[in-house]
Design a protein around this motif. Sequence first.
Motif, PDB file in Angstrom:
ATOM      1  N   LYS A  63     -26.588   6.678 -34.758  1.00 26.52           N
ATOM      2  CA  LYS A  63     -27.961   6.664 -35.262  1.00 26.52           C
ATOM      3  C   LYS A  63     -28.007   6.253 -36.726  1.00 26.52           C
ATOM      4  O   LYS A  63     -28.939   5.561 -37.164  1.00 26.52           O
ATOM      5  N   GLU A  66     -27.661   2.538 -36.871  1.00 24.52           N
ATOM      6  CA  GLU A  66     -28.897   1.922 -36.392  1.00 24.52           C
ATOM      7  C   GLU A  66     -29.943   1.928 -37.496  1.00 24.52           C
ATOM      8  O   GLU A  66     -30.651   0.926 -37.710  1.00 24.52           O
ATOM      9  N   MET A  67     -30.081   3.052 -38.200  1.00 24.23           N
ATOM     10  CA  MET A  67     -31.024   3.156 -39.312  1.00 24.23           C
ATOM     11  C   MET A  67     -30.675   2.163 -40.419  1.00 24.23           C
ATOM     12  O   MET A  67     -31.563   1.499 -40.973  1.00 24.23           O
ATOM     13  N   GLY A  69     -29.111  -0.640 -40.121  1.00 23.05           N
ATOM     14  CA  GLY A  69     -29.391  -1.996 -39.656  1.00 23.05           C
ATOM     15  C   GLY A  69     -30.859  -2.359 -39.729  1.00 23.05           C
ATOM     16  O   GLY A  69     -31.208  -3.540 -39.842  1.00 23.05           O
ATOM     17  N   LEU A  70     -31.720  -1.360 -39.692  1.00 28.89           N
ATOM     18  CA  LEU A  70     -33.166  -1.602 -39.760  1.00 28.89           C
ATOM     19  C   LEU A  70     -33.685  -1.642 -41.187  1.00 28.89           C
ATOM     20  O   LEU A  70     -34.844  -2.019 -41.408  1.00 28.89           O
ATOM     21  N   ALA A  71     -32.871  -1.251 -42.140  1.00 29.78           N
ATOM     22  CA  ALA A  71     -33.310  -1.211 -43.534  1.00 29.78           C
ATOM     23  C   ALA A  71     -33.538  -2.625 -44.058  1.00 29.78           C
ATOM     24  O   ALA A  71     -32.796  -3.559 -43.741  1.00 29.78           O
ATOM     25  N   GLY A  72     -34.582  -2.769 -44.876  1.00 29.27           N
ATOM     26  CA  GLY A  72     -34.913  -4.079 -45.417  1.00 29.27           C
ATOM     27  C   GLY A  72     -34.191  -4.427 -46.703  1.00 29.27           C
ATOM     28  O   GLY A  72     -34.257  -5.562 -47.167  1.00 29.27           O
ATOM     29  N   GLU A  76     -33.390   0.674 -49.492  1.00 27.06           N
ATOM     30  CA  GLU A  76     -33.889   1.359 -48.300  1.00 27.06           C
ATOM     31  C   GLU A  76     -32.741   1.961 -47.505  1.00 27.06           C
ATOM     32  O   GLU A  76     -32.862   3.071 -46.958  1.00 27.06           O
TER      33      GLU A  76
END
Length: 290
Positions: A63, A66-67, A69-72, A76
């Motif tokens: 998790k 995954e978090m 990988g979603l950060a811009g 972040e």
Amino acid sequence: MAASDEISSHQLSEGAEEIGDPPRVIGHSTNFVGLPTDFLASCDFNAEPCPVHIFGLREMNPKLFEMLGLAGSIAEAGEAFDNYMKAMFGLEPEQQRDPVRIGAAARRYRSSYLDLIRGWAFDSNGAEGAVLKGWVESRFGIFPTYHKEPICRISTGAWTAYIEEKMASRFHNNSIYTQLDLLYEFCQWAAPQLHPGITHLTLFRGINSFAEHRIAQSIDKTHVVMRLNNLVSFSRERDVASCFGDMILSVEVPLQKLVFFNTLLPMHALKGESEYLVVGGDYLVQTSVM
């Protein structure tokens, strides 16, 4: 004063211990990263590094990645990492520092990786520094060479004092080594994002003597192979490093040996000095005098 390209043989030898041939054992035969310790701690690894990961860490924390990988942005991602660590280890200030009474018992202080970083910033030879060096010893297999004084053999009083501090119960709760494992893996995730296509960073360290550093091989007047402590601080800025000594060590550090750096998290104790925490071992070092 302009920097000199040469350090005298007297300066190189003053306070420095020659390792000799063959060199003393550099660490344990086993570690948590699946590479031979002698290779991991060698100049050969530094010249041609390969990926380094702590066994099972990413698989056990999907998790988190995954978090990330979603950060811009790295900022972040740093916030996501901070939130994950708070949730996993109860590191909110009110949970960590204020004992909560449950009947007659008080909740135990919860150790935090951030407390270790703060302690290192204040004194790398303090108790927090011993825990961090102990983590490097455990995970990478590399022995420390200095803690308050040179550590030449495991039978010495210096080694015993280091062991006592690294194993003290003050910091060994709340899965502190696992926290540091996650910090290292986050650093390994972030470093290639910040430095795409780059394998090494040029880092600098200012010193006043070679008392803490063992010379493995003198190559020429400006280059030596030096056995650095198993965890050591560097700066990205030469001018910053010069504030800590009139002799400057310059090294090419592979990204795989970065444990922490000043832009990794939004708030921490090493922010102002462009400081990098680096896994040590044998390094080809260029020396100069300010």
